[in-house]
Enzyme design. Structure first.
Site, mmCIF file in Angstrom:
data_model
loop_
_atom_site.group_PDB
_atom_site.id
_atom_site.type_symbol
_atom_site.label_atom_id
_atom_site.label_comp_id
_atom_site.label_asym_id
_atom_site.label_seq_id
_atom_site.Cartn_x
_atom_site.Cartn_y
_atom_site.Cartn_z
ATOM 1 C CB THR A 41 -0.946 -0.087 1.006
ATOM 2 O OG1 THR A 41 -1.881 -1.161 1.112
ATOM 3 C CG2 THR A 41 -1.773 1.323 1.224
ATOM 4 C CB CYS A 42 3.657 2.577 2.067
ATOM 5 S SG CYS A 42 4.746 3.904 2.330
ATOM 6 C CE LYS A 50 -0.072 10.403 2.067
ATOM 7 N NZ LYS A 50 -0.567 9.977 3.631
ATOM 8 C CD GLU A 181 -2.908 12.458 4.677
ATOM 9 O OE1 GLU A 181 -1.852 12.534 5.378
ATOM 10 O OE2 GLU A 181 -3.132 11.160 4.007
ATOM 11 C CG ASP A 301 -1.631 -0.903 7.807
ATOM 12 O OD1 ASP A 301 -0.780 -0.657 8.794
ATOM 13 O OD2 ASP A 301 -2.167 -0.202 6.821
ATOM 14 C CB THR A 309 4.639 2.811 6.220
ATOM 15 O OG1 THR A 309 3.518 2.705 5.222
ATOM 16 C CG2 THR A 309 5.893 2.131 5.330
ATOM 17 C CB ALA A 339 3.390 13.692 9.560
#
Length: 450
Positions: A41-42, A50, A181, A301, A309, A339
């Protein structure tokens, strides 16, 4: 009993590849199966693309600021196809690095789905059965979309990076950090963004910081509506018609659901092997990332502990060192900094003010101001620096920063908080002037006591 491998990892994301590589470095015979793309995913559909979109979306504001500082500048039109082409190439490059890292470590990679068929056995999608002394489940999570009429018409965060064109009008449903976001990102790229959520945004984060972020999002043009629940989405000739429980109706070109993620354990065979799962499908593990079946472990996860992550990476590394490296150590989930890449950015570590109020015996130090850079440019943007301090031990229990590059700031502050630094040690540190961060070491008087 002889096994084909010492370790079989299911999932090629951050936690899985770290565990596989380190285990192989300790001398284990390791295999890994990934059904989609290496990086998880990351790298493929989360943090990395992203953040690159965040960089792209902040350019218009930077150019507006440049004009305030005397430059003649114009953003022009955003070239989404051109950006997406570069983004795809970058993800291909990163995936190749992940794959090369496994190959160099001696890990056998299977590019197909694997399921658990016993405490010491996995089955590949092609029917091949493989025996292994240990199994590590690292399959991550997937976006959750509730069932309602028209739910098949919506996008999730997995889809946003593959759009051929950007929509003119988009509805983002959800109030967590992913929803916020993407609301900021798409707003910055020139999309007309509306955001619905059934409750206030960014629940669970520090309230004062959250309120500042939401106020700034609205000031930047995001149309936010809370206490809204969608009951139906209908596709018309030109758009998606959205109907809500309070009777409101609106039309959008696209609807993005970011209403949370769920552990990706469905159909993985864990129940057949006797592995205990939680109510949301999460793999239940102890502090060593071990399930109730001694040979099966899980990280990342899919365990629904702290879904970040870097946490998955540390869990995978700790697993490898414990099982194969003769260096037993549990995963440390205390005081993890994080963050949120909204605009403005948010960095946080430790307890919130709400938690401090519930616990008691705490002081709260706050500084909120217009920073020099924004003030000179004529912007009303504000930053927030907050410290939560234990009155008895004087240790800093929490820090919350809303500011440009807050993620960079909280990484450094997180070290001090993790070390147990006191408020007096913060005060004894000489300020770096002129910076926003100097406020963290110059706040002398608490604004609230609990």
């Amino acid at each position: 009993m002889s096994f084909d491998y010492d370790l079989f990892v299911i999932g090629g994301g951050s936690g899985g590849v770290r565990a596989a590589r380190i285990s192989a470095g300790h001398g284990a015979r390791v295999a890994l199966a990934e059904e989609y793309r290496m990086g998880g995913t990351c790298v493929i559909r989360g943090c990395v693309p992203k953040k690159l979109m965040v960089f792209a979306s902040t350019a218009p504001a930077a150019i507006e600021e440049a004009r305030a500082y005397g430059w003649s500048a114009d953003a022009g039109q955003f070239d989404w196809p051109g950006f997406r082409g570069k983004l795809d190439a970058e993800l291909d490059r990163l995936e190749a690095i992940y794959r090369k890292g496994q190959e160099n470590a001696g890990v056998k990679v299977f590019d197909q789905r694997a399921t658990v068929s016993g405490p010491h056995e996995v089955t590949l999608a092609d029917g091949t059965k493989i025996t292994t002394k240990h199994i590590l489940v690292a399959v991550g999570g997937r976006p959750f979309v509730p069932e309602f009429p028209g739910c098949d018409l919506v996008m999730t965060s997995n889809d946003i990076f593959k759009l051929d064109i950007l929509p003119q009008r988009i509805l983002i449903v959800g109030g967590g950090y992913i929803a916020c976001e993407f609301a900021c990102i798409l707003n910055g790229l020139g999309v007309q963004v509306t955001q619905y959520n059934r409750s206030p945004l960014l629940r669970g984060f520090d309230g004062e910081a959250r309120d500042l972020i939401v106020d700034q999002m609205q000031a930047n043009g995001v149309d936010i509506h809370t206490h809204v629940v969608i009951t139906e989405i209908e596709k018309t000739e030109n758009c998606l018609k959205v109907t809500c429980g309070d009777g409101r109706e609106d039309e959008f070109d696209a609807v993005l659901y970011a209403t949370g993620r769920t552990p990706n354990t469905e159909g993985l065979g864990l129940e057949t092997a006797g592995v205990e799962l939680g109510e949301r499908g999460e793999v239940m593990v102890d502090e060593w990332s071990q399930t109730n079946v001694p040979s099966i472990f899980a990280v990342g996860d899919v365990t629904d502990r702290i879904n970040l992550t870097p946490v998955a990476i540390r869990e995978g590394h700790a697993f490898a060192d414990t099982v194969f490296g003769a260096n037993a150590r549990p995963s440390d989930h205390e005081l993890v900094a994080s963050a949120v890449f909204t605009q403005p950015e948010f960095g946080t570590v430790g307890i919130t003010e709400e938690e401090a109020e519930e616990r008691g015996n705490a002081e709260v130090y706050v500084s909120s101001f217009r920073p020099m850079r924004s003030s000179f440019a004529g912007s009303d943007a504000r930053v927030l620096m907050k410290l939560i301090v234990c009155r008895e031990t004087r240790c800093v229990l929490g820090c919350h920063i809303v500011a440009p590059e807050a993620g960079e700031l909280i990484q450094m502050v997180g070290i001090a908080v993790k070390m147990g630094a006191t408020k007096e040690q913060f005060d004894a540190t000489c300020a770096v002037h002129p910076t926003m961060g100097e406020e963290l070491v110059t706040m002398r008087n608490p604004v609230r006591h609990y």
